[in-house]
Design a protein around this motif. Sequence first.
Motif, PDB file in Angstrom:
ATOM      1  N   ALA A   1      -3.219  18.901  -1.985  1.00 38.09           N
ATOM      2  CA  ALA A   1      -4.941  19.142  -1.843  1.00 38.09           C
ATOM      3  C   ALA A   1      -5.372  18.771  -1.012  1.00 38.09           C
ATOM      4  O   ALA A   1      -6.545  19.201  -0.720  1.00 38.09           O
ATOM      5  N   GLY A   2      -4.444  18.330   0.113  1.00 39.49           N
ATOM      6  CA  GLY A   2      -5.330  17.643   1.530  1.00 39.49           C
ATOM      7  C   GLY A   2      -6.139  16.596   0.709  1.00 39.49           C
ATOM      8  O   GLY A   2      -6.518  16.313   2.335  1.00 39.49           O
ATOM      9  N   CYS A   3      -6.043  15.904  -0.134  1.00 36.25           N
ATOM     10  CA  CYS A   3      -7.194  15.110  -0.623  1.00 36.25           C
ATOM     11  C   CYS A   3      -6.442  13.316  -0.097  1.00 36.25           C
ATOM     12  O   CYS A   3      -5.352  13.425   0.242  1.00 36.25           O
ATOM     13  N   GLY A   4      -7.628  12.374  -0.243  1.00 35.06           N
ATOM     14  CA  GLY A   4      -6.752  11.243  -0.601  1.00 35.06           C
ATOM     15  C   GLY A   4      -7.044  10.570  -1.843  1.00 35.06           C
ATOM     16  O   GLY A   4      -7.198  11.590  -2.282  1.00 35.06           O
ATOM     17  N   LEU A   5      -6.634   9.162  -1.684  1.00 33.32           N
ATOM     18  CA  LEU A   5      -6.219   8.714  -2.220  1.00 33.32           C
ATOM     19  C   LEU A   5      -7.200   7.611  -2.388  1.00 33.32           C
ATOM     20  O   LEU A   5      -7.380   6.901  -1.517  1.00 33.32           O
ATOM     21  N   LEU A   6      -7.455   6.695  -3.734  1.00 37.02           N
ATOM     22  CA  LEU A   6      -7.685   5.258  -4.240  1.00 37.02           C
ATOM     23  C   LEU A   6      -7.678   5.092  -4.529  1.00 37.02           C
ATOM     24  O   LEU A   6      -6.948   4.962  -5.757  1.00 37.02           O
ATOM     25  N   LEU A   7      -6.827   3.749  -4.242  1.00 32.51           N
ATOM     26  CA  LEU A   7      -6.076   2.795  -4.563  1.00 32.51           C
ATOM     27  C   LEU A   7      -6.933   1.547  -5.766  1.00 32.51           C
ATOM     28  O   LEU A   7      -6.746   0.615  -4.724  1.00 32.51           O
ATOM     29  N   ASP A   8      -6.993   1.829  -6.589  1.00 35.57           N
ATOM     30  CA  ASP A   8      -7.451   1.109  -7.561  1.00 35.57           C
ATOM     31  C   ASP A   8      -6.167  -0.636  -8.240  1.00 35.57           C
ATOM     32  O   ASP A   8      -5.822  -0.228  -8.620  1.00 35.57           O
ATOM     33  N   VAL A   9      -6.256  -1.545  -7.268  1.00 40.11           N
ATOM     34  CA  VAL A   9      -5.333  -2.652  -7.051  1.00 40.11           C
ATOM     35  C   VAL A   9      -5.268  -2.982  -8.622  1.00 40.11           C
ATOM     36  O   VAL A   9      -4.656  -3.354  -9.501  1.00 40.11           O
TER      37      VAL A   9
ATOM     38  N   LEU B   1       3.255  -0.094  -6.771  1.00 43.79           N
ATOM     39  CA  LEU B   1       2.427  -0.258  -5.774  1.00 43.79           C
ATOM     40  C   LEU B   1       4.079  -0.062  -4.649  1.00 43.79           C
ATOM     41  O   LEU B   1       3.434   0.911  -3.083  1.00 43.79           O
ATOM     42  N   ALA B   2       5.608  -0.382  -4.969  1.00 38.07           N
ATOM     43  CA  ALA B   2       6.347  -0.103  -3.528  1.00 38.07           C
ATOM     44  C   ALA B   2       6.238   1.546  -3.639  1.00 38.07           C
ATOM     45  O   ALA B   2       7.124   2.047  -3.047  1.00 38.07           O
TER      46      ALA B   2
ATOM     47  N   LEU C   1       1.118   4.674   0.390  1.00 36.73           N
ATOM     48  CA  LEU C   1       0.250   4.616   0.756  1.00 36.73           C
ATOM     49  C   LEU C   1      -0.234   4.891   1.783  1.00 36.73           C
ATOM     50  O   LEU C   1      -1.393   4.940   2.266  1.00 36.73           O
ATOM     51  N   GLU C   2       0.478   5.790   2.649  1.00 41.14           N
ATOM     52  CA  GLU C   2       0.231   6.718   3.281  1.00 41.14           C
ATOM     53  C   GLU C   2      -1.410   7.333   3.510  1.00 41.14           C
ATOM     54  O   GLU C   2      -1.788   7.867   3.821  1.00 41.14           O
ATOM     55  N   ALA C   3      -1.213   7.762   2.214  1.00 39.23           N
ATOM     56  CA  ALA C   3      -2.527   8.568   1.877  1.00 39.23           C
ATOM     57  C   ALA C   3      -3.904   7.777   1.234  1.00 39.23           C
ATOM     58  O   ALA C   3      -4.507   7.974   0.953  1.00 39.23           O
ATOM     59  N   VAL C   4      -3.689   6.695   0.787  1.00 35.46           N
ATOM     60  CA  VAL C   4      -5.124   5.566   0.466  1.00 35.46           C
ATOM     61  C   VAL C   4      -5.796   5.637   1.762  1.00 35.46           C
ATOM     62  O   VAL C   4      -5.772   5.602   3.173  1.00 35.46           O
TER      63      VAL C   4
ATOM     64  N   VAL D   1      -0.161  -5.168  -0.112  1.00 33.84           N
ATOM     65  CA  VAL D   1      -0.546  -3.377  -0.707  1.00 33.84           C
ATOM     66  C   VAL D   1      -1.332  -3.815   1.326  1.00 33.84           C
ATOM     67  O   VAL D   1      -1.088  -3.129   2.239  1.00 33.84           O
ATOM     68  N   ILE D   2      -2.527  -5.107   1.656  1.00 33.17           N
ATOM     69  CA  ILE D   2      -3.029  -4.664   3.296  1.00 33.17           C
ATOM     70  C   ILE D   2      -2.094  -5.372   4.365  1.00 33.17           C
ATOM     71  O   ILE D   2      -1.971  -5.321   5.149  1.00 33.17           O
TER      72      ILE D   2
END
Length: 285
Positions: free
Chosen positions: A170-178, A196-197, A201-204, A243-244
């Motif tokens: 879809a070409g969307c991004g991701l929102l990672l809720d930790v 998380l591994a 993460l490249e899409a977050v 993650v950061i």
Amino acid sequence: MSMQSSQLPSRAGIGFKPQHFADIVASRQPLGFFEVHAENYMGAGGPPHAQLRRLREDYALSIHGVGLSIGAMQPLDADHLERLRLLCDRYEPESFSEHLAWSSHDSVYLNDLLPLPYTDGTLSRVVEHVDRVQTRLRRQMLLENPATYLTFAESTLAETDFLAEVARRAGCGLLLDVNNVFVAATNHNTDPAAYLARFPLEAVREIHLSGHSRTTDETGAPLLIDSHDTPVTDPVWALYADVIARTGPVPTLIEWDNDVPAWPILRAEALRAETVLAGARQNAA
């Protein structure tokens, strides 16, 4: 068709609550953005819009939807999507996000974000819905991983693979809720670090942090509820720092939607995230 990508500053942000408005506008806050729930601003005017217009003068804005029902079996609600388009056109937010969940069926609307089976059929439906949203809004959507309390026997894809494939198609991004990662892993007796591994993460493009409540299920096993009514817990902060360290600075929101505290307490949570982000910026320099 051109599509606006998510452009939030890589700073800490806070979910805006009207009771904090006076404190926020009293002086410039050390924050990058505020986030609001779309459905709270679909009216034509009044105090909510007056406050949001004032915030928009000084801060980036993220609009977070809770009612599109991206995973529903039936087509998206055209009227709801049109109201969302009007809201985004009105405020031109730097980011728009929604949940990997469903909350409606036919004319029945449920006050919850319900999980999905991760199958090829569900994947095709979610991609179709995300594509429709992005086409209508003319902007990239971020899709948030859910907090879950059960799994489906018919699932054939891991959640991380499902999200990665939605983002790719879809070409969307991701929102990672930790916090959602920690809640779901605890409830399913799995390892949040391992999840998380595998996360793409490249899409977050944005991260959420929040608190949760703890109870037990009928067997006495721990059961966490994504309640957004407490400070972020130390295990979630630790996962966030990891993650950061891998991604570098990513826009990070503190969500506190129930039993909302006084502004200084909420601000302190955001400043803790800002400290992690500042450390990542320093390490990258």
